[in-house]
Design an enzyme around this catalytic site. Structure first.
Site, PDB file in Angstrom:
ATOM      1  N   CYS A  99       0.308  -0.633   9.305  1.00 24.53           N
ATOM      2  CA  CYS A  99       1.540  -1.406   9.193  1.00 24.53           C
ATOM      3  C   CYS A  99       2.484  -1.053  10.354  1.00 24.53           C
ATOM      4  O   CYS A  99       2.225  -1.421  11.483  1.00 24.53           O
ATOM      5  CB  CYS A  99       2.181  -1.199   7.825  1.00 24.53           C
ATOM      6  N   GLU A 118      -4.867   1.672   2.183  1.00 27.35           N
ATOM      7  CA  GLU A 118      -4.779   2.794   1.232  1.00 27.35           C
ATOM      8  C   GLU A 118      -4.622   2.333  -0.205  1.00 27.35           C
ATOM      9  O   GLU A 118      -4.942   3.081  -1.146  1.00 27.35           O
ATOM     10  CB  GLU A 118      -3.635   3.735   1.614  1.00 27.35           C
ATOM     11  N   HIS A 162      -2.327  -2.690   4.341  1.00 26.32           N
ATOM     12  CA  HIS A 162      -2.308  -1.334   3.771  1.00 26.32           C
ATOM     13  C   HIS A 162      -3.632  -1.045   3.058  1.00 26.32           C
ATOM     14  O   HIS A 162      -3.742  -1.218   1.838  1.00 26.32           O
ATOM     15  CB  HIS A 162      -1.149  -1.183   2.787  1.00 26.32           C
TER      16      HIS A 162
END
Length: 534
Positions: A382, A509, A507
């Site tokens: 990001c 994650e 993202h």
């Protein structure tokens, strides 16, 4: 079979791990073939945590449908390996917003709007809604805060009422509490737990199970004492010791018999648990063959929870490569004046995660320069990708004053506000949020990692790569390896003359699991290990 409801409350102090307990129970029930979903009620008045400081709240976890939620939802998804939704995180702010909106529309027919029944009815509706909207046998609901907090009272009253409405046989209350150890006397103390349960019972809730967080083993005498004073069966006093690794908690609670107690109490048809994959994953995490050091460069590093999903995803990547990932937390403000080498010397990979605001930005750019020039594996997420674009513009493409327009005036706004964001006035819930597709180009590093041509990843941003500068970047050696299907939005970047230099606007994650590491994190850790051993 009726939907079953399990409510997890906490006592004595906050931060005991109610979320981990709820998530672990979800994993144990799923291992028995039970369809589970989890939700959390947070007692704060913010509508969601999207505008809260990471120092106060930790990270904001983004769901597939674009909800900005509590970090505990990340634990839920990682443990039960299911995608949750906006219905899985409800705040006091959302409840009151909904009730006040209904009152303004005249839905209450001129009645006096009160906490009971209007607020409690709205809370119950959110509980039942999850049970109806998801294909589920069991809804596990964590009540944020601590029993005794004034903010939690409407939620506790609501879950008390649920047992009357759906039948006590369909409801279970689990109370997570602290049994502190006094080193000076060498004793565990049960009195705080007794008082916490007394407080819970005073509002009409009798816990069925007490999960005792403790650093020392509970003796049989201790369990009998808690059973007597808290009015629960002796077998329903469950110890939850500090674990060596986070993902060991479900296995510890399995040994304590928590899932068996739940299945019996709720009359669930449970098969023998299949925990082989989970046990193997924990074994691999506890017995790595080697290790790598990853420098995580951010401005909130004093509070590790601000980057919780990133840290966990790095560990998942480590599990997938049989290596332990040691995270070196680097405050980006401390390397703004060029003291990069002393902070990042010896790392095997550098990761710059997402964030907002200009504080510490130059330090992140310095870290990216260090990674690029020294051929150290680099992963930008990001804002991390955006700063990699700025660094490349300044130091490779010759656009020396390049920057993101987020940080002020610049002659080269290589990162700029998305067009659809220009008319947005409110901050909360207005970013580009949730899952969006990304089309990966052939003959790129990213394509080799994913193999698929089209991937779906979660986003949370307002700014994007400025397409006016595409040709300049491509000419100077940057590969725009992933784009939105329309071709308008740059989703991923990489460098041709670097062994592993990747930036992503999304993202990853938020989609990584301990038993299914996200491909990017797994390959990043692989590259870091390769760099270390070359």
């Amino acid at each position: 079979m009726s939907v079953k409801y399990i409510f997890v409350t906490g006592g004595v102090v906050s931060g005991l791990g109610k979320g981990i307990t709820a998530a672990s129970l979800g994993r144990l029930l799923k291992a028995r073939g039970v369809h589970v979903t989890i939700q959390k009620f947070d007692p704060y008045i913010n509508v969601d945590p999207g505008t809260m400081s990471p120092y106060q709240h930790g990270e904001v976890f983004v769901t597939e449908d674009g909800a900005e939620t509590d970090l505990d939802l990340g634990h839920y998804e990682r443990f039960i390996d299911e995608n949750l939704s906006k219905n899985s995180n409800i705040t006091t702010g959302k409840i009151y917003w909904s009730v006040i909106s209904k009152e303004r529309k005249g839905d209450y027919l001129g009645g006096t709007v009160q906490v009971i029944p209007h607020i409690t009815n709205e809370i119950k509706d959110r509980i039942y809604r999850v049970g109806k909207s998801e294909r589920t046998d069991v809804v596990i609901t964590e009540i944020g805060g601590t029993v005794g907090d004034i903010e939690s009272l409407p939620f506790l009253e609501s879950i008390r009422q649920v047992s009357n409405e759906v039948g006590r046989e369909n409801v279970m209350y689990i109370h997570v509490t602290l049994v502190p150890y006094l080193g000076i006397s060498g004793e565990l103390k049960t009195k705080p737990t007794q008082h916490s349960v007394k407080e819970l019972r005073s509002i009409g809730i009798q816990p069925d199970v007490i999960v005792c967080r403790t650093e020392k083993y509970l003796s049989q005498d201790m369990k009998e004492k808690l059973s007597l004073f808290c009015n629960v069966p002796e077998g329903a006093v469950v110890q939850n010791l500090d674990a060596e690794v986070l993902y060991e908690v479900p296995l510890m609670l399995e040994k304590e018999g928590l899932a068996k107690i739940v299945c019996k109490r709720l009359g669930l048809e449970c098969k023998e648990p299949d925990l082989d994959e989970w046990e193997e994953m924990v074994r691999r995490q506890k017995n790595p063959k080697s290790s790598v050091t990853i420098g995580l460069v951010g401005k909130y590093v004093e509070l590790h929870d601000a980057y919780l999903s990133v840290a966990e995803s790095l560990r998942h990547g480590g599990i997938g490569n049989d290596v332990e990932v040691d995270i070196r937390w680097v405050n980006s403000e401390e390397i703004e004046n060029g003291e990069v080498n002393s902070f990042l010397q010896g790392v095997d990979g550098i990761l710059v995660p997402g964030g907002f605001g200009d504080r510490g930005i130059e330090g992140k750019i310095n870290a990216i320069t260090f990674a690029r020039e020294n051929k150290i594996p680099f992963f930008g997420i990001c804002l991390g990708m955006q700063m990699a674009v700025v660094e490349f513009a300044r130091n490779v493409a010759g656009l020396h004053d390049a920057n993101s327009s987020e940080f002020g005036e610049t002659p080269y706004p290589v990162i700029d506000l998305m067009p659809e964001q220009r008319e947005v006035d409110e901050m909360g819930g207005t970013m580009r949020l949730g899952v969006y597709p990304c089309k990966i180009n052939e003959n790129t590093l990213i394509k080799g990692i994913f193999e698929d041509e089209l991937i779906y990843e979660r986003h949370r941003h307002r700014y994007e790569f400025n397409n006016e500068f595409r040709d300049t970047f491509i000419k100077n050696g940057m590969t725009l390896s992933g784009l939105s299907p329309s071709g308008k939005l740059v989703e991923t970047i990489e460098l041709k003359d670097h062994p592993w230099f990747v930036g992503v606007q999304f993202h990853p994650e938020f989609k990584s699991r301990p038993n299914k590491p996200h491909p990017l994190f797994k390959d990043f850790v692989r590259a870091a290990y390769e760099y270390k051993t070359k």
